[in-house]
Structure formats: structure tokens, C-alpha cells
Write a protein that holds these residues in place. Sequence first.
Motif, PDB file in Angstrom:
ATOM      1  N   UNK A  53      24.092 110.902 104.882  1.00 49.05           N
ATOM      2  CA  UNK A  53      24.341 112.349 104.799  1.00 49.05           C
ATOM      3  C   UNK A  53      24.924 112.901 106.106  1.00 49.05           C
ATOM      4  N   UNK A  54      26.123 112.457 106.438  1.00 45.07           N
ATOM      5  CA  UNK A  54      26.780 112.931 107.657  1.00 45.07           C
ATOM      6  C   UNK A  54      28.195 113.406 107.320  1.00 45.07           C
TER       7      UNK A  54
ATOM      8  N   UNK B 232      54.550 145.872 106.346  1.00 45.13           N
ATOM      9  CA  UNK B 232      54.902 145.657 107.755  1.00 45.13           C
ATOM     10  C   UNK B 232      54.105 144.502 108.333  1.00 45.13           C
ATOM     11  N   UNK B 233      54.717 143.762 109.264  1.00 48.05           N
ATOM     12  CA  UNK B 233      53.999 142.724 110.001  1.00 48.05           C
ATOM     13  C   UNK B 233      53.130 143.436 111.031  1.00 48.05           C
ATOM     14  N   UNK B 234      51.816 143.321 110.865  1.00 49.69           N
ATOM     15  CA  UNK B 234      50.892 143.986 111.789  1.00 49.69           C
ATOM     16  C   UNK B 234      50.327 143.011 112.820  1.00 49.69           C
ATOM     17  N   UNK B 235      50.464 141.725 112.543  1.00 50.02           N
ATOM     18  CA  UNK B 235      49.953 140.723 113.479  1.00 50.02           C
ATOM     19  C   UNK B 235      50.748 139.443 113.287  1.00 50.02           C
ATOM     20  N   UNK B 236      51.134 138.823 114.385  1.00 46.78           N
ATOM     21  CA  UNK B 236      51.855 137.555 114.335  1.00 46.78           C
ATOM     22  C   UNK B 236      51.223 136.622 115.353  1.00 46.78           C
ATOM     23  N   UNK B 237      50.754 135.467 114.866  1.00 45.96           N
ATOM     24  CA  UNK B 237      50.090 134.509 115.745  1.00 45.96           C
ATOM     25  C   UNK B 237      50.574 133.097 115.447  1.00 45.96           C
ATOM     26  N   UNK B 238      50.528 132.269 116.455  1.00 48.19           N
ATOM     27  CA  UNK B 238      50.725 130.841 116.239  1.00 48.19           C
ATOM     28  C   UNK B 238      49.389 130.256 115.814  1.00 48.19           C
ATOM     29  N   UNK B 239      49.417 129.226 114.959  1.00 46.71           N
ATOM     30  CA  UNK B 239      48.160 128.546 114.672  1.00 46.71           C
ATOM     31  C   UNK B 239      47.697 127.880 115.957  1.00 46.71           C
ATOM     32  N   UNK B 240      46.399 127.709 116.083  1.00 47.19           N
ATOM     33  CA  UNK B 240      45.824 127.073 117.263  1.00 47.19           C
ATOM     34  C   UNK B 240      45.197 125.761 116.809  1.00 47.19           C
ATOM     35  N   UNK B 241      45.669 124.686 117.366  1.00 46.34           N
ATOM     36  CA  UNK B 241      45.138 123.377 117.007  1.00 46.34           C
ATOM     37  C   UNK B 241      43.744 123.239 117.611  1.00 46.34           C
ATOM     38  N   UNK B 242      42.731 123.035 116.767  1.00 43.37           N
ATOM     39  CA  UNK B 242      41.376 122.892 117.317  1.00 43.37           C
ATOM     40  C   UNK B 242      41.251 121.578 118.085  1.00 43.37           C
ATOM     41  N   UNK B 243      40.341 121.508 119.034  1.00 47.81           N
ATOM     42  CA  UNK B 243      40.141 120.268 119.789  1.00 47.81           C
ATOM     43  C   UNK B 243      39.190 119.328 119.057  1.00 47.81           C
ATOM     44  N   UNK B 244      38.504 119.860 118.030  1.00 45.25           N
ATOM     45  CA  UNK B 244      37.484 119.095 117.318  1.00 45.25           C
ATOM     46  C   UNK B 244      37.400 119.629 115.892  1.00 45.25           C
ATOM     47  N   UNK B 245      37.278 118.728 114.911  1.00 45.96           N
ATOM     48  CA  UNK B 245      37.045 119.151 113.526  1.00 45.96           C
ATOM     49  C   UNK B 245      35.907 118.334 112.935  1.00 45.96           C
ATOM     50  N   UNK B 246      35.114 118.989 112.095  1.00 48.85           N
ATOM     51  CA  UNK B 246      33.980 118.331 111.448  1.00 48.85           C
ATOM     52  C   UNK B 246      34.010 118.632 109.957  1.00 48.85           C
ATOM     53  N   UNK B 247      33.922 117.582 109.140  1.00 54.96           N
ATOM     54  CA  UNK B 247      33.890 117.752 107.697  1.00 54.96           C
ATOM     55  C   UNK B 247      35.193 118.234 107.106  1.00 54.96           C
TER      56      UNK B 247
END
Length: 156
Positions: free
Chosen positions: A121-122, A90-105
Motif C-alpha cells: 500500500x504505497x 479577457x485573459x486575466x492571468x497568464x502563467x507558465x506551468x511550473x515543473x514540480x521537483x517531486x511527484x507522488x502517486x
Amino acid sequence: MKEKRNLKVEAIEKGTVIDHIKSGQALNVLRILGISSDFRATISFVMNAPGARGKKDVVKIEGKELSVEELNRIALISPKATINIIRDFEVVQKNNVVLPSYVEGVVRCTNSNCISNSNEPIKSKFSVIQSEEEGVTLHCLYCEHLISENIAENLL
């Protein structure tokens, strides 16, 4: 007269279904999830399937729930994807992905002169911008370079 056949994909007991993936991106989603030929669970995917909003891809993975980092990476290449968590068939949870405002690495800067591509080293750092017309654009916080195409090819 030729008989019309339908291929049915079995329901999964536990796992994740990623739906509404941007058409043509299913293989990139599998790469983001680190799924290769030695992955032992059942995986099903459909590419360029007809959907209510045009063509889409779908990925179904038995026995795996996604991490926040995996969801963030999927959102970068397919910000309208939906994630369905399956338990006991059964589908117990359905969500849209959430686009992050910031990504690192997460993404390599495509500017070869960017300091994030040197031996320093950054980690790469990007702000994430989304618009209906342009889609997703990444703005490098070091060199100001913009990436709006082939994001999947530059994921780390």
C-alpha cells in the motif's frame, strides 16, 4: 483560383487556454484533465500549429480552471506550456506551468520489479529532473529507475 479560408475558433467567456503545449501532446492534456466524450462544455484544440518556437498544440476549455495537480501533470509532459485564465472574454492571468521537483502517486514506475508496482500500500514517488538537452526525466525514489520517454503513457 481557389479562395483561401480560415477557420476561426470563438472566444470563450470563462475558462482556460493552455498554449505552447509540446507538439503532439494535446490529446494527452485532454486525458490528464479527464475530458472525454461525455464532457459537456466546449473544447477546442489545435495540434502541430506553427509557433514562434516551432510547432505547438493549444487546448481551449470553456468553464474550467485547472487544479494544481492537473497543472503538475501537464508540466511533466510539456514543461514550456502556458496557462491563460479567461474571465469575461479577457485573459486575466497568464502563467507558465511550473515543473514540480517531486511527484507522488502521479506516475507509474516502468520497472516491473519496483515495490511501487507490487501489492504494497504505497504510492509511487519520483524526483523530477529537467534539462534542455534531455527534457524531463523522472527518478524513482524506490528503485532508482529513470523514465524520460512516454511519461504521458504512465500517468496514473
